[in-house]
Write an enzyme that holds these catalytic residues in place. Structure first.
Site, PDB file in Angstrom:
ATOM      1  N   ASP A 197      31.173  27.505  10.535  1.00  0.00           N
ATOM      2  CA  ASP A 197      31.311  25.996  10.276  1.00  0.00           C
ATOM      3  C   ASP A 197      30.291  25.483   9.546  1.00  0.00           C
ATOM      4  OD1 ASP A 197      33.260  25.446  12.330  1.00  0.00           O
ATOM      5  OD2 ASP A 197      32.137  25.348  13.857  1.00  0.00           O
TER       6      ASP A 197
ATOM      7  N   ASP B  46      35.812  20.756  14.620  1.00  0.00           N
ATOM      8  CA  ASP B  46      36.256  22.226  14.750  1.00  0.00           C
ATOM      9  C   ASP B  46      36.814  22.369  16.238  1.00  0.00           C
ATOM     10  OD1 ASP B  46      36.317  25.068  14.626  1.00  0.00           O
ATOM     11  OD2 ASP B  46      34.842  24.872  16.017  1.00  0.00           O
TER      12      ASP B  46
ATOM     13  N   CYS C 132       0.818  -1.210   0.022  1.00  0.00           N
ATOM     14  CA  CYS C 132       0.061  -0.099  -0.012  1.00  0.00           C
ATOM     15  C   CYS C 132       0.930   1.235   0.017  1.00  0.00           C
ATOM     16  CB  CYS C 132      -1.097   0.051   1.243  1.00  0.00           C
ATOM     17  SG  CYS C 132      -2.138  -1.477   1.206  1.00  0.00           S
TER      18      CYS C 132
END
Length: 860
Positions: free
Chosen positions: A643, A441, A14
């Site tokens: 970033d 970072d 379905c």
């Protein structure tokens, strides 16, 4: 993404049909249908009416999920109706009614016929009456479970047969053949053929028709209940949503419904109350328990100016706040939306099951018909052949295939949400565990992002307290980040700042002032050496600390040195452990930073990373990630605006929750606790979820591969094995339940348990790491060769006193045309400039001196 509610789906076939129909609508760029939550997410420009019509034409129902206003006065979402389990109560009623009728049916059909259980004397020798009783009970049970037949017939009409079609065909065929046998029996009875009457009595499959429906209903009810448990984490988040708020209107406290709170309203929160909406504290201090959002049980101290979030608990003081985000904009609502969106999307691995589900039901019907024909041609009776075909229909289970992936995704995502790890999509949950390289970072991710006092070295004849007090007095008027670190340490020691007169900040060098008529001086070594003599032992300590990436600051009173204080952006408590866990998992860990190489290597050594890439400008992180992707799948972890490009470029972007909204928006995974330990935890959870999906798919495929041949009677000629249709229905009912139950086992998984990580990398992992290291070495050699072909100049610069000064000079020099790199050191007072073409000395000098530093010389 627009969200729709879809009705009428009963199996994976379905959902596959709906997805295919909507994807064909012009303007739809992507469509994902979830059988688990009966929801659909659609992206593109197509009108909702066209999408709903496509779903309707496919034989199902659809409606656009209600969205709130979205304006500044947006009301809170109505969480009470979301994910409400409406199927289980319905299934329970159907099951009870079916069982009430099934028990006497089974007594007559099997109890009497097989074990000679007694019946009323009326039935003695009256086999037609027994058949009529079975007919009536079976008909009633079929009426109760008519939904299977309605949905099944709809599926055939719309050329999208589904699981209900299989059930309807299996039960219907048993019923129709039994009705035929009953009428044939009446003919034999009229003819007085007692032997034929008994023969037809054994051809009744009324009990199979009824039992198939009842057992499938049992399975659907168990499945519905289990599916409900997979959304428990999301439901628990929704229950946290406050219902009322105490707002200030014309200076009077009024309790209003949460939907009436508007941005800018002032509200009050007393101890023990939940904070109703996101806001800023205007008055008061308190400890706020944020475990509901972050999973962190330790309360967070809050004071004036700090932000607070909806659904967190005010534990101690009275707070007066201003609403900044309400309704769907609150942090809680965004978390709920994130989890809901993840449930509405599909993981790449689900495509395998989707492709199979799309052809599964037609294939099963074909196999069932072929089975009946083959057994008839083999000389078996109609009843035997029909029983084998019906068994094939009722044992085949497309539901297990369709649920294998979404239930595991929902449980895994819920697990993450409870621990403050938010996966935005099913794709991010699957892909995170495949990470080969993690790029971190430095500032705010590995380190705290706030400079702190790390060492205090008083000169002979002076104490740490005397040194800190003098530094505190002098630095309290400075706005420099290093000054704030010293002031913070002073406050921690409960020092009281004394007023310093004639205060002067000498740009890039230090500070001067007078206190009680005595001259106070503080700054870098060169600045202080012009005023007082620094003993050799303190110079040696300063050199060692500088090698560790720390910034030594010297303080003097009149012409006497008081001592030296070292300040640094220290690594977070959990950074080293988190990085070691990542390495133990076979992941190459890289640290990215704009710091000079000396400082970066010192921090990298403390953190234990595999590789340090220093001197990276904000816009250069994206380029570094691009190169790292050549070595494997890269996850980038960051927290700042700078970033965002790298987070987007990486295969998986992971944002620290305390970071900026831009970084969070750009990421695929959000760590609400801002802890680096959540990175390996997220990877473990992803791997466990993917492993669970593989298990589910294996059992779903294995069940059908083993069950269908058995039901078809493939082994009957060899071993005499044949499967009763009722046992086939029972097996089908349990298959989906088992898949969902297996997914629920994820709730027992401990994502912070590193004991099961690979303590030593596998051969494949070692080979991968060696490749990464070799690539790094090759790049270093190539870089060195290229640098030999370039021109360099060394600049002598006065005025630099910390890493921030270095970054400022570096950025200025590298912005000049022709300059490819500048390696700056405030300790040595130099900047080594690498150029791809000749740059005049005056250009270099003017650029640096424009930043308030003094260039004393430039040489090749």
């Amino acid at each position: 993404m627009e969200q729709y509610q879809v009705t009428g789906m009963s199996c994976a076939a379905c959902s596959s049909r709906v997805e295919k129909a909507v994807s064909a609508v012009p303007g739809v760029t992507s469509c994902s249908v979830s059988l688990l939550t009966n929801s659909m997410g659609v992206e593109g420009t197509a009108a909702p009416e066209a999408i709903i019509q496509a779903v309707t034409d496919a034989g199902y129902g659809a409606s656009l999920k209600k969205k709130e206003n979205g304006t500044a006065t947006a009301s809170a979402p109505n969480y009470d109706d979301m994910l409400k389990d409406t199927e289980t109560p319905k299934m329970k009623k159907r099951l009870i009614a079916s069982l009430v009728l099934l028990i006497p049916l089974m007594y007559v059909s099997m109890g009497h016929m097989m074990w000679n259980w007694p019946l009323p004397s009326f039935f003695d020798g009256n086999h037609v009456a027994m058949g009529l009783v079975q007919l009536l009970f079976t008909t009633a049970i079929m009426v109760i479970n008519q939904k299977f037949f309605i949905n099944g017939i709809k599926g055939v009409v719309h050329k999208s047969p589904n699981m209900d079609t299989l059930v309807a065909l299996g039960s219907g065929a048993s019923y129709i053949y039994s009705v035929y046998a009953l009428f044939a029996m009446t003919g034999a009875q009229m003819a007085g053929d007692a032997e034929a009457v008994m023969s037809y009595m054994h051809e009744f499959y009324f009990e199979s028709a009824a039992m198939i429906l009842t057992l499938i209903t049992v399975g659907k009810m168990l499945e519905a209940r289990s599916k409900g448990k997979t959304t428990d984490a999301l439901k628990s988040l929704m229950k946290l949503a406050p219902k009322m708020a105490t707002v200030l209107r014309d200076g009077v406290e009024i309790e209003v419904g949460i939907e009436q709170v508007r941005i800018g309203d002032q509200f009050v929160v007393r101890p023990g109350e939940n904070i109703p909406v996101d806001g800023i504290i205007l008055e008061g201090t308190s400890a706020v328990n944020e475990s509901a959002l972050t999973g962190e049980s330790i309360p967070v101290d809050k004071e004036t100016g700090d932000s607070v979030s909806a659904a967190t608990l005010n534990q101690s003081g009275f707070l007066r706040c201003e609403a900044t985000r309400v309704g769907e904009d609150t942090t809680l609502s965004q978390i709920i939306q994130m989890v809901s969106d993840a449930a509405a999307t599909k993981a790449p691995i689900a495509k395998v099951a989707d492709r199979v589900s799309g052809v599964f039901v037609p294939a099963v019907i074909t196999i069932a018909v072929a089975t009946i024909l083959i057994w008839l041609l083999a000389g078996q009776s109609v009843g035997f052949a029909l029983a084998r075909g019906i068994s094939v229909l009722v044992i085949s289970c497309p539901c297990a295939l369709g649920l294998a992936t979404p239930v595991a995704i929902m449980v895994g995502n819920g697990m993450g949400a409870r621990h403050g790890i938010m996966f935005k999509t099913a794709v991010s949950l699957e892909e995170t565990g495949k990470t080969d390289v993690v790029a971190l970072d430095k500032t705010g991710t590995i380190t705290s992002g706030e400079p702190q006092v790390t060492d205090m070295v008083p000169a002979d004849g002076h104490s740490e307290e005397e040194l800190l007090q003098a530094a505190f007095d002098l630095e309290q008027k400075s706005e420099h980040p290093l000054a704030r670190a010293i002031v913070q340490r002073g406050k921690e020691k409960n020092l009281s700042g004394r007023t310093v007169d004639e205060f002067e900040a000498v740009a890039g060098n230090g500070l001067t002032g007078t206190l009680d008529g005595r001259k106070l001086t503080g700054g870098n070594r060169k600045f202080i050496e012009n005023r007082v003599k620094i003993p050799a032992n303190i110079q040696n300590v300063a050199d060692r600390l500088a090698e560790e990436g720390k910034t030594p600051l010297f303080f003097a009173r009149d012409e006497e040195l008081l001592g030296m204080i070292a300040v640094a952006d220290v690594i977070k408590e959990d950074s080293y452990q988190a990085i070691q866990e990542l390495k133990n998992m076979g992941i190459h860990v890289v640290m990215l930073t704009g710091d000079n190489e000396r400082t970066a290597k010192a921090i990298g050594k403390q953190a234990g990373v595999d590789e340090v890439i220093a001197g990276v400008l904000p816009d250069g992180k994206e380029e570094v990630v691009r190169k790292l992707k050549e070595k494997g799948k890269v996850a980038m972890v960051g927290d700042g605006i700078n970033d965002a490009p790298a987070l987007t470029r990486a295969d998986i972007g992971i944002a620290i929750g305390a970071g900026t909204d831009i970084a969070i928006d750009a990421a695929d995974v959000v760590l609400m606790k801002s802890r680096l330990l959540d990175v390996p935890a997220a990877i473990r959870l992803s791997r466990a979820t993917l492993r669970n999906i593989h298990e589910n798919l294996f059992w779903a495929f294995f069940y059908n591969i083993i069950g269908i041949p058995l039901a078809a009677g493939l082994w009957y000629p060899i071993f005499g094995w044949k499967l009763n249709p009722m046992f086939g229905a029972a097996a089908m009912s349990l298959s989906s339940f088992c898949v969902v139950s297996n997914a629920l086992r994820l709730n027992l998984f401990s994502m912070y348990d590193a004991r099961k990580d690979k303590k030593h990398r596998s051969k494949k992992g070692n080979a991968h790491q060696e490749k990464l290291q070799n690539d790094s070495n090759i790049e270093s050699i190539e870089k060195e060769e290229k640098e030999n072909d370039k021109m360099t100049k060394t600049m002598e610069i006065k005025g630099m006193m910390c890493g921030h000064c270095e970054a400022r000079v570096k950025k200025t020099l590298e912005a000049i045309d022709g300059v490819t790199e500048a390696v700056v050191s405030h300790e040595s007072g130099t900047a080594v400039v690498t150029m791809s073409s000749e740059v005049a000395d005056d250009v270099l000098k003017n650029a640096v001196e424009a930043q308030d530093y003094e260039v004393t010389g430039i040489h090749a």
